[in-house]
Design an enzyme around this catalytic site. Structure first.
Site, PDB file in Angstrom:
ATOM      1  N   HIS A  12      -0.045  -5.907  -4.766  1.00 55.58           N
ATOM      2  CA  HIS A  12       0.125  -4.466  -4.993  1.00 55.58           C
ATOM      3  C   HIS A  12       1.167  -3.961  -4.001  1.00 55.58           C
ATOM      4  O   HIS A  12       1.152  -4.368  -2.840  1.00 55.58           O
ATOM      5  CB  HIS A  12      -1.202  -3.740  -4.783  1.00 55.58           C
ATOM      6  CG  HIS A  12      -1.745  -3.894  -3.384  1.00 55.58           C
ATOM      7  ND1 HIS A  12      -3.001  -4.363  -3.114  1.00 55.58           N
ATOM      8  CD2 HIS A  12      -1.185  -3.658  -2.172  1.00 55.58           C
ATOM      9  CE1 HIS A  12      -3.190  -4.399  -1.809  1.00 55.58           C
ATOM     10  NE2 HIS A  12      -2.095  -3.988  -1.213  1.00 55.58           N
ATOM     11  N   HIS A  59      -5.713   1.561   2.289  1.00 55.61           N
ATOM     12  CA  HIS A  59      -4.648   1.524   3.301  1.00 55.61           C
ATOM     13  C   HIS A  59      -4.679   2.748   4.211  1.00 55.61           C
ATOM     14  O   HIS A  59      -3.637   3.317   4.554  1.00 55.61           O
ATOM     15  CB  HIS A  59      -3.284   1.416   2.625  1.00 55.61           C
ATOM     16  CG  HIS A  59      -3.089   0.143   1.865  1.00 55.61           C
ATOM     17  ND1 HIS A  59      -3.671  -0.096   0.650  1.00 55.61           N
ATOM     18  CD2 HIS A  59      -2.362  -0.966   2.157  1.00 55.61           C
ATOM     19  CE1 HIS A  59      -3.319  -1.305   0.217  1.00 55.61           C
ATOM     20  NE2 HIS A  59      -2.532  -1.856   1.109  1.00 55.61           N
ATOM     21  N   HIS A 192       2.929 -11.274   3.537  1.00 52.27           N
ATOM     22  CA  HIS A 192       3.832 -10.183   3.917  1.00 52.27           C
ATOM     23  C   HIS A 192       3.422  -9.573   5.244  1.00 52.27           C
ATOM     24  O   HIS A 192       2.252  -9.576   5.612  1.00 52.27           O
ATOM     25  CB  HIS A 192       3.966  -9.113   2.838  1.00 52.27           C
ATOM     26  CG  HIS A 192       2.742  -8.327   2.471  1.00 52.27           C
ATOM     27  ND1 HIS A 192       1.584  -8.891   1.992  1.00 52.27           N
ATOM     28  CD2 HIS A 192       2.506  -6.990   2.470  1.00 52.27           C
ATOM     29  CE1 HIS A 192       0.704  -7.940   1.700  1.00 52.27           C
ATOM     30  NE2 HIS A 192       1.236  -6.769   2.007  1.00 52.27           N
TER      31      HIS A 192
HETATM   32  C1  DHB Z   1       4.075  -3.147   0.758  1.00 55.13           C
HETATM   33  C2  DHB Z   1       3.058  -4.088   0.533  1.00 55.13           C
HETATM   34  C3  DHB Z   1       1.721  -3.700   0.572  1.00 55.13           C
HETATM   35  O1  DHB Z   1       0.674  -4.568   0.415  1.00 55.13           O
HETATM   36  C4  DHB Z   1       1.378  -2.385   0.789  1.00 55.13           C
HETATM   37  O2  DHB Z   1       0.086  -2.051   0.757  1.00 55.13           O
HETATM   38  C5  DHB Z   1       2.374  -1.441   1.021  1.00 55.13           C
HETATM   39  C6  DHB Z   1       3.717  -1.832   1.005  1.00 55.13           C
HETATM   40  C7  DHB Z   1       5.507  -3.528   0.717  1.00 55.13           C
HETATM   41  O3  DHB Z   1       5.842  -4.727   0.675  1.00 55.13           O
HETATM   42  O4  DHB Z   1       6.352  -2.612   0.680  1.00 55.13           O
HETATM   43 FE    FE Z   2      -1.287  -3.609   0.768  1.00 56.38          FE
END
Ligand code: DHB
Ligand code: FE
Length: 283
Positions: A12, A59, A192
């Site tokens: 996401h 988040h 990430h």
């Molecule tokens: C991004 C990835 C995420 O899991 C999130 O919650 C917010 C941003 C991103 O890669 O921009």
């Molecule tokens: Fe996220």
């Protein structure tokens, strides 16, 4: 009893909402990501689940740092979207499956998972975007039960604990006194890191091994501590815990076999290595 048909794991990212809003699905940057979804939509169209249980991480929108449950189960009749603002301007509310919510809550407490129950709960991009990707035409033909796992503020739950919780949720679904069909969804990851010295960190080898493990050896990732998972996948890559809970839910019942429906992996969208995987339960 209710029937658990399978699971879908997906990344996401708020920017996906912006891309949908602007109609960028065929844009060269976005196409490799969006192209993963049609086979899974087709499978959902055939299987027609009535309910989707969504493992996701908030988040800092519904739960902020001062009130951070480790596991929280939604028990609301409706979940309104509360995105950070870079996504789709207006997303339809998700309809709750309240009876299943309470059955899951009761089952988890009975199995000694001391979860938080939420009769009001705003959801963010992690919960609302996967639904939009799976049912782009809107007017969702499913109700939902959102289950939030803390991956935002330490201490985070261990992978083995998340796996055990996911398995208990699967057992709750399988023992729900209903003729409905249910799919589970894991929203997060894959590798990430959005902040700090390692911002932009991606680990393709680990991601692919993790995705493969969900088919052949679903408990594989439980060998790693949270710090090892952060080291390998990034501070936000640890969202892969959602996929682990989702996969563990499928181990409930007498026949643990699964078959792969479809998978996709693409680097990067924004700062994220995006993964997509659907597995069907073979009962
Ligand atoms: C991004 C990835 C995420 O899991 C999130 O919650 C917010 C941003 C991103 O890669 O921009
Ligand atoms: Fe996220």
């Amino acid at each position: 009893m209710a029937q658990l048909i399978g699971c879908i794991g997906t990344s996401h990212i708020p920017a996906i909402g912006g891309a949908i809003h602007k109609g960028l699905q065929q844009d060269p940057y976005w196409k490799p990501f969006f192209d993963g979804f049609p086979p899974i939509r087709q499978w959902l169209g055939e299987k027609k689940p009535d309910v989707i249980v969504i493992f996701y991480n908030d988040h800092g929108l519904n739960f902020f740092l001062d009130n951070m449950p480790t596991f929280a189960v939604g028990a609301a009749p409706e979940y309104l979207n509360s995105d950070e603002g870079w996504g789709i301007p207006s997303l339809e509310p998700l309809k709750g499956e309240v009876d299943l919510s309470w059955h899951i809550i009761n089952t988890l407490i009975d199995k000694e998972f001391d979860i938080v129950s939420c009769q009001e709960m705003l959801v963010d991009h992690a919960c609302s975007l996967p639904l939009k990707l799976l049912y782009p035409e809107g007017n969702y033909p499913v109700t939902v039960v959102p289950i939030c796992i803390n991956t935002v503020q330490f201490p985070l739950p261990k992978a083995s604990r998340v796996y055990a919780m996911g398995k208990a949720v699967g057992e709750a679904i399988a023992s729900w006194d209903s003729s409905k069909t249910v799919a589970v969804l894991g929203s997060g990851g894959l590798s990430h890191q959005l902040d700090g010295e390692r911002a932009g960190h991606i680990n393709k080898a680990f991601d692919l091994q993790f995705m493969e493990s969900l088919l052949s050896n679903p408990e594989w990732a439980t060998q790693f501590s949270i710090h090892e998972l952060v080291e390998k996948t990034g501070t936000q890559g640890v969202e892969l815990l959602m996929w682990l809970a989702m996969r563990a839910a499928l181990t409930a019942g007498t026949s643990p076999g699964v078959r792969k429906v479809h998978s996709n992996y693409h680097i990067p969208i924004s700062n994220t290595a995006t993964g997509l995987l659907a597995l069907e339960k073979m009962d």
